[in-house]
Design a protein around this motif. Structure first.
Motif, PDB file in Angstrom:
ATOM      1  N   CYS A   6      15.844   8.759 -13.484  1.00 27.65           N
ATOM      2  CA  CYS A   6      15.637   7.627 -15.018  1.00 27.65           C
ATOM      3  C   CYS A   6      14.311   7.910 -15.192  1.00 27.65           C
ATOM      4  N   LYS A   8      12.334   6.048 -18.444  1.00 31.05           N
ATOM      5  CA  LYS A   8      12.411   5.153 -19.397  1.00 31.05           C
ATOM      6  C   LYS A   8      11.317   5.449 -20.636  1.00 31.05           C
ATOM      7  N   ASN A  35       7.824   6.237 -19.533  1.00 26.49           N
ATOM      8  CA  ASN A  35       6.739   5.309 -18.511  1.00 26.49           C
ATOM      9  C   ASN A  35       6.366   5.898 -17.448  1.00 26.49           C
ATOM     10  N   ASP A  38       7.108   6.860 -14.397  1.00 24.67           N
ATOM     11  CA  ASP A  38       8.778   7.640 -14.205  1.00 24.67           C
ATOM     12  C   ASP A  38       8.732   9.893 -14.411  1.00 24.67           C
ATOM     13  N   MET A  61      18.083   6.427 -20.959  1.00 27.01           N
ATOM     14  CA  MET A  61      19.325   4.385 -21.752  1.00 27.01           C
ATOM     15  C   MET A  61      18.102   4.140 -22.709  1.00 27.01           C
ATOM     16  N   SER A  92      20.125  -5.560 -23.218  1.00 28.04           N
ATOM     17  CA  SER A  92      20.639  -5.357 -21.644  1.00 28.04           C
ATOM     18  C   SER A  92      19.901  -6.382 -20.559  1.00 28.04           C
ATOM     19  N   ASP A  93      19.944  -6.659 -19.711  1.00 28.82           N
ATOM     20  CA  ASP A  93      19.017  -6.798 -18.856  1.00 28.82           C
ATOM     21  C   ASP A  93      19.064  -5.847 -17.636  1.00 28.82           C
ATOM     22  N   SER A  94      18.109  -6.356 -16.829  1.00 27.83           N
ATOM     23  CA  SER A  94      18.466  -5.608 -15.664  1.00 27.83           C
ATOM     24  C   SER A  94      18.978  -4.890 -14.581  1.00 27.83           C
ATOM     25  N   THR A  97      21.403  -3.099 -17.467  1.00 30.63           N
ATOM     26  CA  THR A  97      20.998  -1.673 -17.578  1.00 30.63           C
ATOM     27  C   THR A  97      20.799  -0.533 -16.419  1.00 30.63           C
ATOM     28  N   GLY A 120      10.963   5.561 -11.870  1.00 31.22           N
ATOM     29  CA  GLY A 120       9.515   4.768 -11.625  1.00 31.22           C
ATOM     30  C   GLY A 120       9.743   3.268 -10.901  1.00 31.22           C
ATOM     31  N   ALA A 123       8.720  -0.595 -15.089  1.00 35.44           N
ATOM     32  CA  ALA A 123       8.878   0.299 -16.480  1.00 35.44           C
ATOM     33  C   ALA A 123       7.238  -1.104 -17.263  1.00 35.44           C
ATOM     34  N   THR A 128      10.356  -5.242 -14.409  1.00 32.66           N
ATOM     35  CA  THR A 128      10.501  -5.895 -13.425  1.00 32.66           C
ATOM     36  C   THR A 128      10.824  -5.129 -11.718  1.00 32.66           C
ATOM     37  N   ALA A 129      10.507  -3.649 -12.861  1.00 30.43           N
ATOM     38  CA  ALA A 129      11.465  -2.899 -10.522  1.00 30.43           C
ATOM     39  C   ALA A 129      12.313  -3.362 -10.677  1.00 30.43           C
ATOM     40  N   THR A 131      15.341  -2.336 -11.940  1.00 31.69           N
ATOM     41  CA  THR A 131      16.594  -1.202 -12.445  1.00 31.69           C
ATOM     42  C   THR A 131      17.223  -0.360 -11.638  1.00 31.69           C
TER      43      THR A 131
ATOM     44  N   LEU B 127      17.881 -12.177 -11.876  1.00 30.94           N
ATOM     45  CA  LEU B 127      16.719 -12.243 -11.791  1.00 30.94           C
ATOM     46  C   LEU B 127      15.376 -12.264 -12.480  1.00 30.94           C
ATOM     47  N   ARG B 147       6.949 -15.516 -17.417  1.00 33.29           N
ATOM     48  CA  ARG B 147       6.670 -14.867 -16.947  1.00 33.29           C
ATOM     49  C   ARG B 147       5.941 -13.567 -17.678  1.00 33.29           C
TER      50      ARG B 147
HETATM   51  C1  LIG Z   1       9.574 -10.164 -22.078  1.00 31.96           C
HETATM   52  C2  LIG Z   1      10.766  -9.616 -21.525  1.00 31.96           C
HETATM   53  C3  LIG Z   1      10.932 -10.296 -20.018  1.00 31.96           C
HETATM   54  C4  LIG Z   1      12.428 -10.045 -19.511  1.00 31.96           C
HETATM   55  N1  LIG Z   1      12.015 -10.305 -18.125  1.00 31.96           N
HETATM   56  C5  LIG Z   1      13.498  -9.568 -17.552  1.00 31.96           C
HETATM   57  C6  LIG Z   1      13.683 -10.767 -16.346  1.00 31.96           C
HETATM   58  O1  LIG Z   1      13.228 -11.097 -15.224  1.00 31.96           O
HETATM   59  N2  LIG Z   1      14.481 -10.028 -14.959  1.00 31.96           N
HETATM   60  C7  LIG Z   1      15.869  -9.025 -16.074  1.00 31.96           C
HETATM   61  O2  LIG Z   1      17.054  -8.840 -15.120  1.00 31.96           O
HETATM   62  N3  LIG Z   1      15.571  -8.561 -16.933  1.00 31.96           N
HETATM   63  C8  LIG Z   1      14.380  -8.777 -17.816  1.00 31.96           C
HETATM   64  N4  LIG Z   1      14.185  -8.221 -19.415  1.00 31.96           N
HETATM   65  C9  LIG Z   1      15.101  -7.491 -19.646  1.00 31.96           C
HETATM   66  C10 LIG Z   1      14.196  -5.730 -19.045  1.00 31.96           C
HETATM   67  O3  LIG Z   1      13.109  -5.380 -19.319  1.00 31.96           O
HETATM   68  C11 LIG Z   1      15.050  -4.864 -19.126  1.00 31.96           C
HETATM   69  O4  LIG Z   1      16.449  -5.177 -18.810  1.00 31.96           O
HETATM   70  C12 LIG Z   1      15.524  -3.301 -19.382  1.00 31.96           C
HETATM   71  O5  LIG Z   1      15.889  -2.620 -19.357  1.00 31.96           O
HETATM   72  C13 LIG Z   1      14.680  -2.496 -17.671  1.00 31.96           C
HETATM   73  O6  LIG Z   1      14.447  -3.741 -16.952  1.00 31.96           O
HETATM   74  P1  LIG Z   1      12.438  -2.855 -16.474  1.00 31.96           P
HETATM   75  O7  LIG Z   1      12.274  -2.559 -18.401  1.00 31.96           O
HETATM   76  O8  LIG Z   1      11.662  -3.828 -16.059  1.00 31.96           O
HETATM   77  O9  LIG Z   1      12.609  -1.909 -15.739  1.00 31.96           O
HETATM   78  P2  LIG Z   1      12.495  -1.931 -14.226  1.00 31.96           P
HETATM   79  O10 LIG Z   1      13.256  -2.173 -13.516  1.00 31.96           O
HETATM   80  O11 LIG Z   1      10.454  -1.807 -13.894  1.00 31.96           O
HETATM   81  O12 LIG Z   1      12.078   0.205 -14.760  1.00 31.96           O
HETATM   82  C14 LIG Z   1      12.093   0.119 -13.863  1.00 31.96           C
HETATM   83  C15 LIG Z   1      12.629   1.903 -13.300  1.00 31.96           C
HETATM   84  O13 LIG Z   1      13.993   1.948 -13.429  1.00 31.96           O
HETATM   85  C16 LIG Z   1      14.230   2.772 -15.083  1.00 31.96           C
HETATM   86  N5  LIG Z   1      14.829   2.811 -15.717  1.00 31.96           N
HETATM   87  C17 LIG Z   1      14.585   0.901 -16.333  1.00 31.96           C
HETATM   88  N6  LIG Z   1      14.897   1.087 -17.558  1.00 31.96           N
HETATM   89  C18 LIG Z   1      15.769   2.316 -17.794  1.00 31.96           C
HETATM   90  C19 LIG Z   1      15.903   3.459 -18.766  1.00 31.96           C
HETATM   91  N7  LIG Z   1      16.176   2.443 -20.540  1.00 31.96           N
HETATM   92  N8  LIG Z   1      16.481   4.556 -19.275  1.00 31.96           N
HETATM   93  C20 LIG Z   1      15.696   4.930 -18.056  1.00 31.96           C
HETATM   94  N9  LIG Z   1      15.847   4.417 -16.602  1.00 31.96           N
HETATM   95  C21 LIG Z   1      15.311   3.478 -16.426  1.00 31.96           C
HETATM   96  C22 LIG Z   1      13.181   4.114 -14.749  1.00 31.96           C
HETATM   97  O14 LIG Z   1      13.073   4.573 -13.687  1.00 31.96           O
HETATM   98  C23 LIG Z   1      11.705   2.660 -14.796  1.00 31.96           C
HETATM   99  O15 LIG Z   1      10.620   3.160 -13.456  1.00 31.96           O
HETATM  100  C24 LIG Z   1      12.959  -9.050 -19.958  1.00 31.96           C
HETATM  101  C25 LIG Z   1      12.530  -8.046 -21.365  1.00 31.96           C
HETATM  102  C26 LIG Z   1      11.688  -8.636 -21.759  1.00 31.96           C
HETATM  103  C27 LIG Z   1      11.432  -7.950 -23.337  1.00 31.96           C
END
Ligand SMILES: Cc1cc2nc3c(=O)[nH]c(=O)nc-3n(C[C@H](O)[C@H](O)[C@H](O)COP(=O)(O)OP(=O)(O)OC[C@H]3O[C@@H](n4cnc5c(N)ncnc54)[C@H](O)[C@@H]3O)c2cc1C
Ligand SMILES: Cc1cc2nc3c(=O)[nH]c(=O)nc-3n(C[C@H](O)[C@H](O)[C@H](O)COP(=O)(O)OP(=O)(O)OC[C@H]3O[C@@H](n4cnc5c(N)ncnc54)[C@H](O)[C@@H]3O)c2cc1C
Lengths: 277, 345
Positions: A6, A8, A35, A38, A61, A92-94, A97, A120, A123, A128-129, A131, B127, B147
């Motif tokens: 995956c 990002k 990222n 990733d 995505m 989408s939130d995590s 996603t 990863g 991101a 959030t760690a 996904t 979460l 956060r």
């Molecule tokens: C300021 C802010 C705060 C946020 N806080 C939250 C929160 O507390 N809880 C919540 O549920 N959402 C939150 N979101 C939404 C969240 O950032 C998105 O849902 C995002 O799509 C996925 O989360 P992440 O960026 O934290 O990815 P993480 O979960 O940190 O990503 C981990 C890994 O997942 C894979 N991955 C993640 N996104 C993708 C992608 N689009 N395509 C391919 N691989 C991917 C990658 O391998 C990546 O290294 C927040 C958004 C913003 C802008």
């Protein structure tokens, strides 16, 4: 073996700031990168492919712009790239996603069974760690997060060292499984010339919501239980005294130490080194 | 509330803290969260409970009461001996389905950030990761979770309006440690969970303890932190002398790690450890945001930097503009004087 990574596309967060007037993110002109975690996930997948044979599929995505990240991924030696792109995915939130990504990965798995999924650790934008574990849960794969070393992979199992606060936990998981990775996992390699040439010609597949069997209530803003209600610049801690220590270092040091003892910030008793609290 | 229907209907009440018990120790963040949970429970007028999962963890119950829990749910099961995602997520989800807490909190640690996304996915709820501020909105009674994101460049306040439970992880040492009151008591709920090892697809092969240095950085009371301004490996001796004089633990920036002066375990910041010592002495550190997010909640920050405009001075209680190679030995000498007069052995 079939490895899925995956990827990002993220803004280089060291250049993202908040507009102090509008309280919105200033993203204009900020370069996009894969990222960083990733990139290490992809590196590991490629190394494993070289070791045990098989193929690497990369999935992202995001908006059409994320094709760049996938092309870059191809230049490192991936075999297939899929972009999940649809307006319905926006916001989408995590949880949502992970729903979308797991749906697509599930479809890939049906056509071409997967042994290992990589994500990863987190991101660097959303941070959030969540996904990776969300995808593992949905696919019903065991997960190993914070992976720092792949010790062994067999036809049916993988053994990984994961980083925890107190040390390394060594975990064996049955395949198919999902790993989220730290940067210590490996050192990044270089894109080879033939791979770069392949990547230049390669057109990643683009899947919209229609290409999959999605439940529309589980994606995008509608499918996201969390909502961001406010963003703002981090509170700044105000600086205290600033003293010129260039002319009289001893006098300055004496004044500071006096202050620390007078205000009881440091006391005359011996202080504990780490651990002995 | 859209979460999957549960036996007890749609009543979600109570604040829960998942107690992290790993390798014989409870993580400090669990107690910090009981302190924070107390405030939330008071604002909601509900109960504060600790959830203890693990094997042979009876002794944790009285600790949880001492740190302010009114109730302890305990699942003591040999399957939970080592931390593994699947059985831990199962145990927590079973308890959550049965007792329906409104809010559940866990440390943003290698356990909390591993198990909570799994629990949230199974519960189909939201979460919020790595929160630094938690508060109850006085009108809606919803949890407002704040956060950092984008590497600490922005803060976001997040809510989970229609799904339950509301879940968040919180970084260690961001919340204050509550007072420990010996002898407090409360209700104990023992849960016999039917967990079967054969259902789980992972096993822990071994655990390799980290060096004391890195394991305890987040517990040090005084941290002497180095940045690129230290200049060379040779100059580290000057810093070590200061650390020895005051019983400080050495840490530093990514720059210092990359220069090989300290190990990666000693890195403070976004991609390192978050620390909250009584005193943080920053030597030759510019104060990049990625570093600040890991140390700016320290009680008292001292900075030595030869650039009067360095960002580190914006967070320092006490800043000395000067060459650290002159200032640090002078500080060491002053501390030695004082500490020899005092009780130090
Ligand atoms: C300021 C802010 C705060 C946020 N806080 C939250 C929160 O507390 N809880 C919540 O549920 N959402 C939150 N979101 C939404 C969240 O950032 C998105 O849902 C995002 O799509 C996925 O989360 P992440 O960026 O934290 O990815 P993480 O979960 O940190 O990503 C981990 C890994 O997942 C894979 N991955 C993640 N996104 C993708 C992608 N689009 N395509 C391919 N691989 C991917 C990658 O391998 C990546 O290294 C927040 C958004 C913003 C802008
Ligand atoms: C995604 C990402 C994650 C990151 N994560 C982290 C992290 O977890 N932790 C972290 O620390 N960094 C992290 N960084 C790096 C961070 O952005 C900075 O580059 C780093 O913190 C700078 O380290 P420094 O202060 O040691 O060096 P510099 O920024 O080079 O500062 C050195 C300072 O020393 C001063 N100085 C020089 N000589 C002297 C002297 N003789 N006496 C006194 N002062 C002197 C200079 O004035 C200067 O202010 C991250 C970056 C990114 C992009």
């Amino acid at each position: 073996m079939h490895f899925v990574v995956c990827l990002k596309q993220v803004p280089d967060t060291s250049e993202v700031r908040i507009d102090p007037v509008t309280n919105t993110l200033m993203r204009q002109g900020v370069p996009s990168i894969i990222n960083p975690y990733d990139a290490h996930a992809l590196e590991e997948a490629i190394r494993l492919k070289e070791k045990v044979g098989g193929k690497v599929t990369i999935v992202s995505m995001g908006p059409p712009q994320a094709l760049e990240a996938l092309k870059k991924g191809m230049s490192f030696g991936a075999d297939r790239a899929i972009l999940l792109s649809d307006r319905a995915f926006g916001g989408s939130d995590s949880l949502a996603t992970a729903y979308i990504l797991s749906n697509a990965i599930g479809k890939i798995h049906e056509e071409d069974p997967i042994d290992l999924v990589f994500a990863g650790k987190e991101a660097i934008d959303g941070d959030t760690a969540q996904t990776g574990p969300g995808i593992a849960q949905r696919l019903g794969f065991p997960q190993i997060t914070y992976s720092i070393k792949v010790r062994e992979i067999t036809e049916t199992t993988i053994t990984v060292e994961r980083k925890t606060e107190g040390g390394r936990q060594v975990v064996e998981a049955q395949l198919p499984a999902l790993l989220t990775v730290e940067k210590e996992l490996n050192d990044l390699g270089y894109a080879s010339l033939p791979n770069m040439m392949n990547a230049a010609k390669y057109e990643p597949e683009i899947w919209s919501a229609q290409s999959l069997t999605f439940d529309a209530t589980q994606m995008g803003l509608k499918g996201s239980p969390t909502s961001v209600v406010r963003i703002f610049a981090p509170p700044v801690r105000s600086g205290g005294e600033k003293i010129d220590g260039t002319k009289d270092p001893s006098g300055t040091a004496n004044a500071l130490v006096e202050t620390l003892f007078k205000e009881n910030i440091i006391s005359d008793r011996p202080l504990a080194k780490g651990g002995k609290i | 509330v859209k979460t999957a229907p549960v036996a007890g209907g749609d009543v979600w009440s109570g604040v829960w803290v998942i107690v992290e018990y790993l390798n014989g120790n409870v993580s400090g963040v669990s107690w910090e969260l009981l302190g924070e949970g107390r405030k939330l429970a008071d604002a909601l007028g509900c109960e504060l409970a600790a959830v203890v999962t693990g094997y042979q963890v009876e002794h944790v119950i009285s600790e949880a009461f001492a740190y302010g829990a009114e109730k302890v749910y305990i699942a003591d099961n040999s399957v939970l001996k080592d931390y593994r995602t699947e059985p831990y997520a199962d145990a927590i989800v079973k308890l959550v389905r049965k007792y329906q807490p409104e809010i559940i909190l866990c440390g943003a640690t290698s356990m909390g950030r591993d198990v909570f996304p799994a629990v949230a996915t199974q519960m189909q709820t939201g979460l919020t990761a790595d929160c630094t501020v938690l508060e109850i909105d006085p009108e809606t009674k919803l949890l407002k979770m704040t956060r950092p994101a984008f590497g600490g460049n922005i803060m976001a306040t997040i809510q989970c309006r229609t799904h339950r439970p509301q879940m968040s992880t919180v970084r260690p040492r961001v919340m204050a440690m509550p007072e420990r009151v010996e002898g407090r008591e409360g209700t104990i709920v023992r849960e016999e969970l039917a967990l079967n090892d054969a259902d789980y697809r992972t096993k822990v092969v071994e655990f390799i303890s980290a060096t004391a240095k890195s394991a305890f950085l987040d517990k040090a009371e005084i941290i002497v932190a180095v940045g690129l301004g230290v200049g060379s490996q040779k100059n580290m001796a000057v810093v070590e002398e200061l650390a020895d004089a005051i019983g400080g633990t050495i840490a530093g920036t990514r720059g210092a790690v990359e220069s090989g002066w300290i190990s990666h375990d000693q890195q403070v910041g976004q991609t390192g450890v978050t620390v909250r010592p009584k005193v943080y002495i920053a030597l030759g550190i510019s104060g990049a945001i990625q570093h600040l997010v890991g140390m700016q909640t320290s009680d008292y920050i001292i900075a030595v930097n030869n650039d009067p405009d360095a960002a580190i001075f914006n967070v320092a209680n006490y800043g000395i503009v000067g060459d650290l190679l002159q200032v640090v030995p002078a500080l060491t000498a002053e501390f030695k004087k004082r500490l020899q007069n005092g009780a130090a052995k």
